[in-house]
Enzyme design. Structure first.
Site, PDB file in Angstrom:
ATOM      1  N   LYS A   1     -25.608  58.715 123.292  1.00 32.41           N
ATOM      2  CA  LYS A   1     -25.326  59.465 122.070  1.00 32.41           C
ATOM      3  C   LYS A   1     -25.554  60.962 122.289  1.00 32.41           C
ATOM      4  O   LYS A   1     -24.762  61.795 121.855  1.00 32.41           O
ATOM      5  CB  LYS A   1     -26.204  58.948 120.917  1.00 32.41           C
ATOM      6  CG  LYS A   1     -25.724  57.608 120.381  1.00 32.41           C
ATOM      7  CD  LYS A   1     -26.716  56.894 119.480  1.00 32.41           C
ATOM      8  CE  LYS A   1     -26.228  55.478 119.200  1.00 32.41           C
ATOM      9  NZ  LYS A   1     -27.139  54.639 118.441  1.00 32.41           N
TER      10      LYS A   1
ATOM     11  N   GLN B   1     -32.658  54.653 115.693  1.00 36.98           N
ATOM     12  CA  GLN B   1     -32.133  53.558 116.515  1.00 36.98           C
ATOM     13  C   GLN B   1     -32.812  52.240 116.143  1.00 36.98           C
ATOM     14  O   GLN B   1     -34.029  52.165 116.036  1.00 36.98           O
ATOM     15  CB  GLN B   1     -32.356  53.893 118.006  1.00 36.98           C
ATOM     16  CG  GLN B   1     -31.760  52.900 118.981  1.00 36.98           C
ATOM     17  CD  GLN B   1     -30.233  52.867 118.946  1.00 36.98           C
ATOM     18  OE1 GLN B   1     -29.577  53.879 118.712  1.00 36.98           O
ATOM     19  NE2 GLN B   1     -29.655  51.709 119.158  1.00 36.98           N
TER      20      GLN B   1
ATOM     21  N   ASP C   1     -25.198  56.721 109.924  1.00 39.74           N
ATOM     22  CA  ASP C   1     -25.071  55.315 110.339  1.00 39.74           C
ATOM     23  C   ASP C   1     -24.507  54.457 109.192  1.00 39.74           C
ATOM     24  O   ASP C   1     -24.091  53.316 109.412  1.00 39.74           O
ATOM     25  CB  ASP C   1     -26.455  54.757 110.693  1.00 39.74           C
ATOM     26  CG  ASP C   1     -26.606  54.496 112.184  1.00 39.74           C
ATOM     27  OD1 ASP C   1     -25.580  54.293 112.858  1.00 39.74           O
ATOM     28  OD2 ASP C   1     -27.758  54.473 112.657  1.00 39.74           O
TER      29      ASP C   1
HETATM   30  N1  GUN Z   1     -28.573  49.316 117.052  1.00 44.16           N
HETATM   31  C1  GUN Z   1     -27.442  48.643 117.366  1.00 44.16           C
HETATM   32  N2  GUN Z   1     -26.366  49.233 116.821  1.00 44.16           N
HETATM   33  C2  GUN Z   1     -26.826  50.302 116.143  1.00 44.16           C
HETATM   34  C3  GUN Z   1     -26.178  51.315 115.379  1.00 44.16           C
HETATM   35  O1  GUN Z   1     -24.961  51.345 115.183  1.00 44.16           O
HETATM   36  N3  GUN Z   1     -27.000  52.262 114.862  1.00 44.16           N
HETATM   37  C4  GUN Z   1     -28.346  52.242 115.030  1.00 44.16           C
HETATM   38  N4  GUN Z   1     -29.069  53.201 114.456  1.00 44.16           N
HETATM   39  N5  GUN Z   1     -28.974  51.321 115.732  1.00 44.16           N
HETATM   40  C5  GUN Z   1     -28.205  50.361 116.291  1.00 44.16           C
END
Ligand code: GUN
Length: 287
Positions: free
Chosen positions: A52, A96, A119
């Protein structure tokens, strides 16, 4: 033989557009900013977080990383989120998942300002998706919709079968397909006679997290298959939730694993962060 839906290529094209828009916004004095919060040492999460960061840098988006130890308390994490909510350099906050057991995930997601919830996991944004007036939409399902659009799939009146009912993929993608006028069936690991359900589908979206659970022979001739599964089998090999080779025999179009849905997720995160920064530039905040 099925057409391959090249997520990598679609993502690359979108990232170029995002980078160009970001430069234009920076010229107006607004640099999009994303805060990424990682609690603990989960190796897969570390990899995602570093991907990211790199994607932000390539797009010209400012990113700030907060790596907290696995012992971080809930109160400390909530305090950090309060600070980031007030930080004018930050347009998006991503915590996350999964979080360590001792932290209440729902409480943390609800603490993020809906204006910075890139998100799309805050109940406010979930509610807006349910009611058909979305603000920020979750990145993986949003990426799937962009891929379908790019492939020229019109969902109106089509039978869509979603396999998986997670908050991150299954439930939101079902709502997004419904908004596009599809007839949507949500199946999961306990659905009886899944083969029959799949055989009726014009579009299959597999997000169940079980290696090759969906057999290629079940796929209706001419169907479109979107495989969200990333399952490691043996030492190195990655496989999806669908039997790829056999699905290619029946389907009109299939996403590969890897190189299908995966690259779209981070692309949509960049996209949402840019949208949030544009809202800041226009000062249309407070939801
Ligand atoms: N863990 C797995 N997929 C995601 C996601 O799209 N966003 C976040 N924040 N954590 C994740």
């Amino acid at each position: 033989m099925a057409e391959l839906i090249d997520g990598k290529a679609i993502a690359a094209e979108m990232r170029q557009e995002i980078a160009a828009d970001t430069q234009a916004l920076i010229k107006q004095g607004v640099t999009p900013g994303l805060a990424v919060v990682l609690v603990g040492e989960d190796p897969a999460s570390r990899v995602y977080v570093s991907m990211k960061e790199k994607a932000c840098a390539a797009a010209g988006i400012f990113s700030d990383e907060y790596k907290l130890s696995a012992e971080t308390g809930e109160v400390e994490l909530l305090e950090l989120i309060t600070e980031l909510n007030a930080d004018e350099k930050i347009d998006g906050i991503l915590v996350q998942l999964p979080l360590p057991e001792h932290i209440d995930e729902a409480k943390v997601l609800e603490a993020i300002s809906p204006d910075k919830d890139v998100d799309g996991f805050h109940p406010y944004n979930v509610g807006r998706l349910v009611t058909g007036n979305p603000l920020f939409q979750p990145c993986t399902p949003y990426g799937i919709m962009k891929m379908l659009e790019h492939t020229g799939v019109d969902l109106k009146g089509k039978e869509v079968v979603v396999v998986g009912r997670s908050n991150i993929v299954g439930k939101p993608v079902a709502l997004m397909c419904l908004a596009e006028h599809a007839t949507v069936t949500i199946c999961h690991s306990r659905t009886q006679d899944l083969a029959k359900k799949i055989a009726a589908a014009d579009v299959v979206i597999a997000a169940v997290g079980r290696p090759e659970m969906i057999k290629g022979s079940w796929i209706k001739p001419g169907a479109v298959v979107i495989d969200v599964g990333v399952n490691r089998v043996g030492d190195k090999k990655l496989v999806g939730d669908v039997e790829f080779e056999a699905a290619c025999e029946n389907a009109a179009a299939v996403t590969p694993v890897p190189g299908g849905v995966g690259p779209m997720t981070i692309t949509m995160l960049l996209y949402n962060t840019l949208v949030s920064a544009k809202r800041r530039a226009k000062k249309t905040l407070r939801f």
